[in-house]
Design an enzyme around this catalytic site. Structure first.
Site, mmCIF file in Angstrom:
data_model
loop_
_atom_site.group_PDB
_atom_site.id
_atom_site.type_symbol
_atom_site.label_atom_id
_atom_site.label_comp_id
_atom_site.label_asym_id
_atom_site.label_seq_id
_atom_site.Cartn_x
_atom_site.Cartn_y
_atom_site.Cartn_z
ATOM 1 N N GLN A 108 0.943 3.359 4.000
ATOM 2 C CA GLN A 108 -0.457 3.446 3.598
ATOM 3 C C GLN A 108 -0.790 2.362 2.578
ATOM 4 O O GLN A 108 -1.960 2.116 2.296
ATOM 5 C CB GLN A 108 -0.737 4.808 2.958
ATOM 6 C CG GLN A 108 -0.508 6.004 3.852
ATOM 7 C CD GLN A 108 -0.568 7.291 3.046
ATOM 8 O OE1 GLN A 108 0.455 7.887 2.739
ATOM 9 N NE2 GLN A 108 -1.766 7.722 2.674
ATOM 10 N N ASN A 109 0.232 1.760 1.999
ATOM 11 C CA ASN A 109 0.034 0.805 0.918
ATOM 12 C C ASN A 109 -0.434 -0.544 1.455
ATOM 13 O O ASN A 109 -0.049 -0.958 2.549
ATOM 14 C CB ASN A 109 1.328 0.634 0.126
ATOM 15 C CG ASN A 109 1.788 1.932 -0.504
ATOM 16 O OD1 ASN A 109 0.982 2.837 -0.715
ATOM 17 N ND2 ASN A 109 3.069 2.041 -0.798
ATOM 18 N N ASP A 111 -0.095 -3.350 -0.557
ATOM 19 C CA ASP A 111 0.443 -4.299 -1.531
ATOM 20 C C ASP A 111 1.423 -5.314 -0.961
ATOM 21 O O ASP A 111 1.793 -6.278 -1.634
ATOM 22 C CB ASP A 111 1.096 -3.557 -2.699
ATOM 23 C CG ASP A 111 2.097 -2.502 -2.254
ATOM 24 O OD1 ASP A 111 2.894 -2.776 -1.341
ATOM 25 O OD2 ASP A 111 2.079 -1.393 -2.837
ATOM 26 N N HIS A 144 -3.283 0.638 6.549
ATOM 27 C CA HIS A 144 -4.544 0.352 5.852
ATOM 28 C C HIS A 144 -4.738 -1.130 5.569
ATOM 29 O O HIS A 144 -5.592 -1.500 4.766
ATOM 30 C CB HIS A 144 -4.612 1.156 4.553
ATOM 31 C CG HIS A 144 -4.625 2.639 4.775
ATOM 32 N ND1 HIS A 144 -4.284 3.550 3.795
ATOM 33 C CD2 HIS A 144 -4.942 3.370 5.876
ATOM 34 C CE1 HIS A 144 -4.384 4.777 4.288
ATOM 35 N NE2 HIS A 144 -4.778 4.692 5.546
ATOM 36 N N CYS A 207 -17.774 -17.716 3.249
ATOM 37 C CA CYS A 207 -16.925 -18.197 4.334
ATOM 38 C C CYS A 207 -17.199 -19.683 4.602
ATOM 39 O O CYS A 207 -18.360 -20.070 4.788
ATOM 40 C CB CYS A 207 -17.193 -17.382 5.596
ATOM 41 S SG CYS A 207 -16.347 -17.997 7.078
ATOM 42 N N THR A 249 3.787 10.035 -1.059
ATOM 43 C CA THR A 249 2.433 10.250 -0.546
ATOM 44 C C THR A 249 2.065 11.722 -0.627
ATOM 45 O O THR A 249 2.877 12.589 -0.281
ATOM 46 C CB THR A 249 2.281 9.755 0.910
ATOM 47 O OG1 THR A 249 1.006 10.156 1.422
ATOM 48 C CG2 THR A 249 3.380 10.296 1.818
ATOM 49 N N SER A 250 0.850 12.000 -1.066
ATOM 50 C CA SER A 250 0.358 13.380 -1.125
ATOM 51 C C SER A 250 -0.157 13.844 0.234
ATOM 52 O O SER A 250 -0.469 15.020 0.407
ATOM 53 C CB SER A 250 -0.766 13.494 -2.163
ATOM 54 O OG SER A 250 -1.880 12.710 -1.766
ATOM 55 N N GLY A 294 12.056 6.027 -6.161
ATOM 56 C CA GLY A 294 13.012 4.926 -6.120
ATOM 57 C C GLY A 294 14.416 5.344 -6.495
ATOM 58 O O GLY A 294 15.389 4.955 -5.846
#
Length: 320
Positions: A108-109, A111, A144, A207, A249-250, A294
């Site tokens: 979902q990240n 980053d 995402h 653009c 993740t929730s 982690g």
């Protein structure tokens, strides 16, 4: 039994039972908070802040002032994403992937840190190295999108976010220095709580192909995950998963929860490792409520792969 031992036993049982398949991992914001990237729903998450105002896809597309607001905030907040390093969660997952224990990662990240893990995990803010956050050989599906790319809403022109950041700073000299000093205003996904005067002062970069507006290449609130991605990832869980492992993740948004429902309906075991309750707890086969995703993954990798857990905190390529 310690959480790592419990998770290792679960993964080994699933692997033995479903030969020819592999673990499919679903990751959320809790996998990246230890990299200094804020989340939305955690104990200190964005939804707990009184000044939080949601920017939706619909607002962004219909209101040019909302576009200025977004890019003012993004220009100030992007530094939390650009140059971010992986943490033990990303590095342990990379080791699991190399070993074959993990077959696919759905995230979902936005980053790009799962990509970065394949390059050793050390953050790199140089514009010419942005590819480390957007391209890799990782078996990864970004549900995402990726914050390190932007796309024109009119003609579809694609551009690195790092290039846009440079052009925004050139177009708005002194802007970052005047408005971007307060770390407490940092928000998830490279966002920032920008004051109104910053929004009013913002000059957009258009653009170069059609003079249209740029949008981050991510799924904004109120926007749907592209249908081809949904179909491909649902097929992947159905046909390839020995188990579904949900990390950090929730599962509050349906775009993530759908995979837990699907796995449950197909009899595919589900494990959830998260800080706090999740939407999928009632139907999970294993739930571990942990402080650090982690740390648990690093210890699990030590048990299953024989790699010292400390290696995953050093952000370097793991040799198996």
């Amino acid at each position: 039994m310690r959480p790592a031992g419990t998770l290792a036993s679960f993964l080994e049982r699933c692997s033995a039972r479903k030969r020819g398949r592999g673990c499919v991992v679903l990751t959320g914001a809790g996998c990246s908070t230890e990299s200094g990237i804020p989340d939305y729903r955690g104990p200190n998450g964005q939804y707990h802040r009184a000044d939080f105002v949601l920017l939706t896809f619909q607002k962004f597309m219909r209101d040019d002032n909302e576009k200025r607001r977004y890019w003012a905030r993004s220009m100030l907040g992007y530094s939390t994403m650009c140059g971010a390093s992986c943490n033990a969660a990303h590095m342990a997952l990379q080791a699991f992937t190399k070993s074959g224990a993990v077959a696919h990662i759905l995230t979902q990240n936005v980053d790009g840190l799962h990509h970065l893990a394949t390059y050793g995990g050390v953050g790199d803010a140089e514009e010419e190295h942005y590819y480390k956050y957007t391209t890799s050989d990782a078996p990864l599906k970004e549900l995402h999108g990726n914050i390190h790319n932007v796309i024109c809403t009119s003609c579809g022109f694609f551009m690195p976010r790092a290039r846009l950041q440079r052009e925004l700073r050139e177009r708005n000299p002194g802007f970052y220095e005047q408005y971007g000093a307060d770390v407490s205003r940092t928000r998830p996904d490279g966002d920032y709580s920008a004051p109104t005067e910053a929004v009013n002062a913002m000059h957009l970069v258009m653009c170069p192909r059609c003079n249209g507006f740029f949008k981050p290449h991510v799924v904004l609130f109120g926007e749907n995950v592209p249908k081809p991605i949904v179909e491909a990832t649902m097929s992947l869980v159905r046909d390839k998963a020995s188990c579904l492992l949900c990390l950090g993740t929730s599962l509050q948004v349906y775009s993530a929860y759908r995979y837990v429902l699907q796995a449950n309906q197909l009899g595919i075991p589900v494990a959830i490792v998260n800080a706090g309750t999740t939407r999928g707890d009632a139907i999970a086969d294993l739930k571990l409520d942990v402080e650090s995703v982690g740390s648990v993954l690093a210890e699990t990798a030590h048990e299953m792969l024989g790699v010292p857990a400390s290696m995953f905190f050093r952000r370097k390529t793991i040799q198996l």
